[in-house]
Design an enzyme around this catalytic site. Sequence first.
Site, PDB file in Angstrom:
ATOM      1  CG  HIS A 237      -1.748   1.155   1.277  1.00 49.03           C
ATOM      2  ND1 HIS A 237      -1.958   1.983   2.214  1.00 49.03           N
ATOM      3  CD2 HIS A 237      -2.702   1.375   0.653  1.00 49.03           C
ATOM      4  CE1 HIS A 237      -2.856   2.933   1.983  1.00 49.03           C
ATOM      5  NE2 HIS A 237      -3.655   2.556   0.793  1.00 49.03           N
ATOM      6  NE  ARG A 238      -2.215   5.722   1.048  1.00 51.51           N
ATOM      7  CZ  ARG A 238      -2.769   6.432   1.935  1.00 51.51           C
ATOM      8  NH1 ARG A 238      -2.076   7.143   2.580  1.00 51.51           N
ATOM      9  NH2 ARG A 238      -3.873   6.219   2.201  1.00 51.51           N
TER      10      ARG A 238
ATOM     11  CG  ASP B 288      -0.052   1.101   5.622  1.00 52.44           C
ATOM     12  OD1 ASP B 288      -0.331   1.019   4.272  1.00 52.44           O
ATOM     13  OD2 ASP B 288      -0.435   2.198   6.341  1.00 52.44           O
TER      14      ASP B 288
ATOM     15  CD  GLU C 242      -2.853   2.055  -3.041  1.00 53.95           C
ATOM     16  OE1 GLU C 242      -3.793   2.556  -3.309  1.00 53.95           O
ATOM     17  OE2 GLU C 242      -1.813   2.292  -2.496  1.00 53.95           O
TER      18      GLU C 242
ATOM     19  CD  GLU D 150      -7.870   4.912  -4.294  1.00 51.92           C
ATOM     20  OE1 GLU D 150      -8.305   5.544  -3.802  1.00 51.92           O
ATOM     21  OE2 GLU D 150      -6.663   4.585  -3.443  1.00 51.92           O
TER      22      GLU D 150
ATOM     23  CG  ASP E 121      -3.180   6.654  -3.582  1.00 49.86           C
ATOM     24  OD1 ASP E 121      -4.200   6.095  -3.619  1.00 49.86           O
ATOM     25  OD2 ASP E 121      -2.070   6.469  -2.708  1.00 49.86           O
TER      26      ASP E 121
END
Length: 775
Positions: free
Chosen positions: A447-448, A674, A474, A549, A476
């Site tokens: 995540h990120r 994370d 992932e 995303e 954004d």
Amino acid sequence: MRKRRNIVMKLAMIFTIIVITAASFPFEASHIVRAEQSVLVEENFDRLDDRLPDGWKVIEGQAAVENGKLKLTSPSTASPARVLVPLPDESRDIVFEADMTFVSAVEDTRWASLMYRVQSEDYPYYQFAIRRGTTALNGVEFAERDAQNKWVVPEATFFTENFEYNKPYRLKVIVSKNRVQQFINNKLVINSDQAMNMKNGDVGFQASGSTVLFDNVKVSTFDQDLPPVDNSGAFLPEEVKTNIINAPTLIGSSLSAAADANTASVLLDVERNAAGHLVTGGLPLSEALAKVKNKHIPILKIEQRGLEEEVVHTLDETQSTDVHIVSSNPAIVKAITTLMPTARGGIIYTKQSFNKHDLNQLVRTVHSSNAKVALIPQKILTVETVHYLHTRMVAVWGVGAGTENASHELIHTGVDGMITNNPAASVEALAKYPKNTIVQRPIVAAHRGVPSMAPENTMAGYRLAYDLGADQIETDLQLTKDGHIIIMHDTTVDRTTNGKGAVRDLTLEEIRQLDAGSKFGEEFAGEKVPTFKEFLQEFKGKDVILLIELKDVDIEEQAIRKIKEAGMVDQVVLQSFDLGSMVKSFELHPEIPVGYLYSAAVPGTQSAKIKNAQKMMDYGTNYNVTLNASYGSTYKEFIQYMRQRGMLTMHWTFREEAPFRDKLAEGLIGPITDYMQWLTDSPINLETPIKKVNLKPGKTSTIRAKAFVDYRTAKKENIPTELFVTDNTDVVRVNGNTIEAVSPGTAQVFVKHTFSMLGQEWNVVGEPIEVHVKE
């Protein structure tokens, strides 16, 4: 002669009436509709000279007959319009039908309805409510206005399309005792048993914040029982007992195969016979569907063109909504799933081998055909192939598992389903694994990057995620003032950089001057906010998927153009909290998988949980999106429902070990976290070095397995293991890694590695070793 001809004509007419009447109602073999349904109301408003029919009453707001239609006008929810239609007091169970047309609506959440069992010319009552935006999850409702004049909504769902303005839709309500079925254009949308508070009453029409026309109204008596709501299609087939976490679902390759064991699904080979009827295995398709209803999930295999409309008609007639359509011809799958958008699709792979091009083409074909599943022969499946497809959101059903050993082999590829003509062999195989067995590590999305170890959404974090073995990374996307796509989660730069201001108010050059690392730690000082192009170029050709995303509005076309320019179509998955954004993305490039991010409350009862899973599955299928829910929105029945029906899902965002552990134990497929490092040291699977061992009594053999620890490099490491045997312990004994032959016979011995992860012990087990003991 004339008298005889008249009798024949009368008999033919009666038979026609019986057929027409029966055809207007849902039925099963045990629920034959009789002909003596009497019409209570029939009105098309054509001869009323702009007045309401006799006895009809406006009880609230504005309503009148205009141009041969009943028109209700409501300027707001505070000023609804309602018309009451009286029925005889004894009218308990009825069919209520009408055409409804939206002329206007204040907004898409505004609605109109058919009211029924109306009490005292006002309330309480039930209603079939239709929002103008019927594609919302609550676009269609079975609602009750209770005795306190408050709304209660026992059931809500969606329709497969928004109601267009100035287009009529046929609505129908069947209410029988406490049972309610509500239809749009003959499609069953609500099936409930919650009509318990009122037994009879009048009917009527309502508009709220909308102007609506009603026409061709018909109310008839209904003198039969609807089937129990348990037969509504929302069910979980019984699964095989196994200790494997996220074990493959079992699919019988025929009706007879499915009947022999706990198969969740059954493959029905559909064709047109010489008489022109749809059949499967010698049975009419409608009869086969009735036979498996609420026992097995039907998977219709269709290879013959020209059957599409008739297949959908049969599914509608039998109210078979929980269904898969599979074919080696993508056009057939797409045609049927277009006609019936909640039908799930699958592509049958017919080549005898795979190369990289074949895999990419299969992924593109699956997604662009409104499908989510690939059906692949066992002989060409490998761990690597299944993992490749999983990371691109394609579920895999392996075709084979004819013997117990073949079942073990297929299980260890990590498939999501096993299609077999011998389910009993798979049942035997699945029963032999120890508690908390993981055949393959889940698909993990970083995540990120790894924000627990490096600044989020920076190249440093992304590179670390890759090094730690992330299957997906992932990120954004936001748009700058001058129209460039950058990597940023927030709408401002305040939290993650040393700058201030909205991303939309800053140019790319201004944002690139900012420090995106020092807030996390001085060792990351000077990290830049990446551009989307930079992010794509970093991982082009590397064995990792980018889970992107879309945060900004109207970014879809530009983002997809950048992906195509970078040659990365086969390396990306898109997702968004904005369903419309994903629908648009799919329309722009249907070969790229898309996912819908959402969060929702967990229902309280098991039946409500299963019904909610059905609704969400249908919702995702209707829009060709995966259901990327928050992990708090998931539950055991939801995970099982998705797995049985071939939908892979990603779930956000794990930041604590306990829920991560619990959801993995429930079979969650795709964690977004994370803390990528929590899973890095877990082995992927074990390589059993030998498949067969021949020993004489008293002799021994020592087995040492290695573990695969990295999908990308096929890296293997020595790992501490032990052997176990599940039966025939009089043939062999095991001690650590040593097999000792005891007496003549055959036994299966497994290699097991036990490890700790997320505060719990888990097992990775290799394929069984067949030990033959001979004198």
